[in-house]
Design an enzyme around this catalytic site. Structure first.
Site, PDB file in Angstrom:
ATOM      1  CB  CYS B 160      -0.924   0.016   1.210  1.00  0.00           C
ATOM      2  SG  CYS B 160      -1.563  -1.591   1.657  1.00  0.00           S
ATOM      3  CG  HIS B 300      -3.459   4.387   4.271  1.00  0.00           C
ATOM      4  ND1 HIS B 300      -3.091   4.123   2.977  1.00  0.00           N
ATOM      5  CD2 HIS B 300      -3.559   3.166   4.883  1.00  0.00           C
ATOM      6  CE1 HIS B 300      -2.972   2.806   2.811  1.00  0.00           C
ATOM      7  NE2 HIS B 300      -3.264   2.211   3.947  1.00  0.00           N
ATOM      8  CD  GLU B 311      -4.648   8.082   7.723  1.00  0.00           C
ATOM      9  OE1 GLU B 311      -5.456   7.180   7.421  1.00  0.00           O
ATOM     10  OE2 GLU B 311      -4.049   8.780   6.872  1.00  0.00           O
ATOM     11  CE  LYS B 332      -6.248   3.603   0.518  1.00  0.00           C
ATOM     12  NZ  LYS B 332      -5.529   4.855   0.853  1.00  0.00           N
ATOM     13  CG  HIS B 337      -6.554   0.055  -0.102  1.00  0.00           C
ATOM     14  ND1 HIS B 337      -5.510   0.689  -0.756  1.00  0.00           N
ATOM     15  CD2 HIS B 337      -6.029  -0.385   1.074  1.00  0.00           C
ATOM     16  CE1 HIS B 337      -4.426   0.630  -0.021  1.00  0.00           C
ATOM     17  NE2 HIS B 337      -4.706  -0.025   1.092  1.00  0.00           N
ATOM     18  CG  PHE B 396      -1.377  -5.759   4.675  1.00  0.00           C
ATOM     19  CD1 PHE B 396      -2.465  -5.678   5.528  1.00  0.00           C
ATOM     20  CD2 PHE B 396      -0.847  -6.988   4.392  1.00  0.00           C
ATOM     21  CE1 PHE B 396      -3.000  -6.820   6.080  1.00  0.00           C
ATOM     22  CE2 PHE B 396      -1.376  -8.130   4.943  1.00  0.00           C
ATOM     23  CZ  PHE B 396      -2.451  -8.051   5.797  1.00  0.00           C
TER      24      PHE B 396
END
Lengths: 344, 412
Positions: B160, B300, B311, B332, B337, B396
């Site tokens: 990611c 994100h 976050e 997203k 994503h 990830f």
């Protein structure tokens, strides 16, 4: 650029440390032999220098599921180099990791049980049966084995390092690039010490299928013999390494990568040579992967840096002038060169 | 750029400004039986013109090539004589085996799971080239070929964080004089059968939703996983002087870049957001700015139970009390994503938002989560001039990356 190399750790089919690998190569030993672990007869008389010769049963081992064998090898050499350089004393945010990772393929073998359970008459696989429940036979950690970055994440966990964490794929030029990016991170100050590492892909049916379709220009024979292995180097700024009394194995003096066109390796060599004030017409000494350990791809450049430094240690120079060597990495129509220098 | 909402930046941005979702029930394969059946899918055949490489190139390459063509229309490379000064840095991770490949392989697999490679290699249905085209360096390499770019080629494969890291590494190459031009970005063809299956098995995808469009709901209390999306974005980086000399239209500036490792768990973010904070602070410092200078954060914002409050915590640690005044939104929520492409797509949308003076919304904000209590630009776009922004990507596996971006107006 004059970056100190303060530790190196190596794994190849000829041994688990740089000195031993060098002695074996010098003695003309070879770890190349018939492919083991799976039926490779479909690829003809292919040989390889393998570390992992047995299929692994990973059912109950999360580490195997998450990392796969080459991820664990990367982890092992990184831990060894980290310990040898004494990086535990560094602030963890100041230690970076730049990795060139050989191809991490989604292992079709892991889908086999589910896919076989989905066969409906003859050889056909029923997607309906597969999605209706057969897929549950796939291990829940299987998806992690498809991600190239997981090994680098695991190294950060195991070593408690929190700096740059960058993963590049997946051939010899990426191996050069990972080391150079690490050196640049030191120059820029985003890290005070860097683990620069590379590891080959596993010799697998997928790997051989890829080599069988090799689109690279014909090269030395060693390119056609796949090997397994990798290495990790610790890079530091020379002044800082000296200030803390770190053992200096050698120096990274420069390097470059180039892509496409005719002979990208030569263009990279020319560019790298300019960095150290050497004419590209003057051969400095070149290290490919020796045939005895096979072509290590992304793991090749770091391995050959470590082995060359071991060679210099084994045969001290009579001259007060430091020896300089080139390490070449080749990729999919790309090439790179590192210039290293002996510590005298 | 190409996303589930459009085949270019303009179309995508307008759709997102209107708060539309690109998430639909999947059409590429029948997911009946799986616990999830949605995604932000791109109709590649309808949106992307055919190319000679399509027969053997991967879907990743098709997306990447499409995005690159748009980028290079605005910043052609024709006049650059020394092609060795053009670098390529692309985030992604290649492709997984397609259904046909798995079918064919299984046909030559015995009851113990052993593959008969002789039979497989001689099967006319076996596409040997697929093994190469799936490799993560193949699409960036072929893109470099198409562009006749002969400098460094960096395939960045940090999940990611890959798209953001690719731009960040491109920035470093420009700064250090290693390249004059860097073609950078990311591409993600994730809605393939085996990748989708993988994330479904892992339990990372949203499984509870009243409609596909409402499944991705970052920062909302009822979020329960992310939605996979496809896409690609390509940017051309040059020095300011070089861009001006070549008469380029300047879209904005990459001011700074920071990256870090969580060093915590492969599948979870650090609970105190240490890695995220480190990356954000590093990007701001690299830009020579302070947190006070940041006007907006492109989050994100995955819509997973763990990412979003973590976050949020990261923003509070970076901005202090001012965190409540800094708008944050997640693209997203509308395009899913896009993993390896996410950083590039979201970075590009951030630049466009600054150019237009528009903050894109986070849609599907219905139920407040007490741990997510910042201004997420809920449900509706907002007109608001902003000139310095962060774009976050947290991988990830534990890789974190952040870009600090500046508006073109700020340069002027």
């Amino acid at each position: 650029m004059r970056v100190a190399i303060t530790a190196a750790a190596v794994r190849t089919a000829l041994g688990d440390d740089a000195d031993r690998v060098w002695r074996a190569i010098a003695a003309g030993e070879s770890a190349v032999g018939p492919v083991q672990g799976f039926d490779a007869s479909g690829f003809g008389d292919v040989q390889a220098a393998q570390i992992w010769t047995e299929p692994e049963t990973a059912e109950d081992d999360p580490a195997l599921r998450i990392l796969g064998p080459h991820g664990r090898l990367l982890d092992a050499v990184a831990m060894e180099a980290h310990a040898a350089a004494g990086l535990a004393s560094f602030t963890r945010e100041h230690v970076g990791l730049f990795v060139a990772m050989g191809m991490v393929d989604s292992p079709i073998d892991d889908l086999a049980a589910a896919a076989l359970a989905s066969r409906e008459g003859g050889d056909a696989m029923s997607m309906k049966t597969f999605f209706a429940g057969a897929y549950r036979q796939i291990h829940p950690l299987w998806p992690l084995s498809m991600l190239n970055n997981v090994a680098a994440g695991q190294i950060a966990i195991d070593l408690d390092i929190r700096g740059d964490n960058v993963v590049l794929a997946s051939d010899g030029d990426a191996g050069v690039r990972a080391i150079l990016e690490g050196a640049y991170a030191l120059e820029e100050g985003s890290a005070r010490a860097v683990l620069a590492a590379g590891v080959s892909g596993r010799v697998s049916p997928a790997h051989l299928a890829r080599l069988a379709l090799d689109v690279r220009l014909p090269g030395p024979a060693c390119f056609e013999t796949p090997g397994e292995g990798g290495a990790a180097l610790v890079l530091e700024r020379e002044d800082e390494a000296r200030a803390r009394g770190a053992p200096i194995l050698g120096f990274l003096r420069g390097g470059s990568t180039a892509f496409g066109g005719e002979a990208p390796e030569l263009r990279a060599a020319r560019s790298a040579g300019e960095q150290v004030g050497r004419s590209p017409d003057v051969p400095i000494g070149v290290q490919f992967s020796p045939p005895g350990i096979g072509y290590l791809g992304a793991g090749g450049p770091a391995t050959m840096v470590a082995v060359t430094l071991a060679e210099w240690r084994a045969h001290p120079s009579d001259s007060s002038e430091a020896r300089v060597g080139n390490i070449i990495g080749t990729g999919l129509d790309g090439g790179g060169m590192l210039i290293i220098e002996e510590a005298v | 750029m190409i996303t589930a909402l459009g085949a270019d930046l303009h179309t995508t941005f307008e759709a997102m400004q209107a708060g539309r979702s690109g998430v639909r029930r999947l059409t590429r394969f029948d997911p009946t039986g799986l616990p999830v059946d949605i995604g932000a899918e791109i109709d590649v055949d309808a949106l992307i013109a055919p190319h000679a490489l399509d027969e053997h190139g991967s879907s990743e390459l098709r997306l990447l090539r499409h995005a690159a063509e748009q980028a290079l229309a605005g910043a052609p490379l024709d006049g650059i004589e020394d092609r060795g000064r053009i670098a390529v840095a692309i985030g992604g991770h290649g492709c997984t085996p397609g259904v046909q490949s798995i079918h064919t392989t299984i046909k030559h697999t015995d009851a113990d799971g052993h593959v008969d490679m002789t039979g497989l290699r001689t099967d006319p249905a076996f596409d040997t080239l697929e093994w190469v085209s799936r490799s993560p360096e193949t699409a960036p390499t072929l893109l470099a070929h198409l562009l006749d770019a002969r400098g460094p080629v960096l395939p960045v494969v940090s999940a990611c964080a890959a798209g953001t890291q690719a731009i960040g590494e491109g920035l470093r190459m420009i700064r250090e004089g290693r390249a004059d031009v860097v073609v950078t970005g990311g591409a993600e063809p994730l809605l393939s059968y085996s990748y989708y299956l993988g994330f479904a098995i892992l339990g990372a995808l949203s499984r509870r939703y009243s409609s596909p469009e409402t499944a991705s709901r970052p920062f909302d209390r009822r979020r329960n996983g992310f939605v996979i999306g496809e896409g690609a974005a390509v940017l051309v980086l040059e020095t300011l002087a070089g861009a001006r000399a070549r008469g380029r239209k300047i879209l904005g500036e990459v001011l700074g870049y920071g990256d870090s490792a969580d060093g915590y768990r492969i599948t979870d973010m650090h609970p105190e957001a240490d890695g995220a904070v480190q990356a954000m602070q590093a990007a701001i410092a690299d830009a020579g700015l302070t947190p006070q200078d940041v006007d907006y954060v492109n989050a994100h914002g995955t819509s997973t139970p763990i990412n979003d409050p973590t976050e949020t915590l990261a923003c509070k640690r970076v901005f202090g009390e001012r965190a409540y005044q800094v708008p944050i939104s997640s693209n997203k929520s509308m395009i899913g994503h896009t993993i390896g492409a996410a950083g590039a797509i979201e970075g590009f949308l951030t630049l466009e938002g600054m150019r237009r003076g528009i903050l894109l919304p986070t849609i599907n904000q219905e139920a407040k989560d007490r741990r997510c209590d910042l201004d997420y630009v809920p449900n509706e776009a907002r007109e608001q001039p902003h000139h310095v922004a962060l774009s976050n990507s947290f991988g990830f596996g534990g890789q974190n990356a952040c870009l600090c971006l500046g508006s073109a107006e700020r340069i002027a």
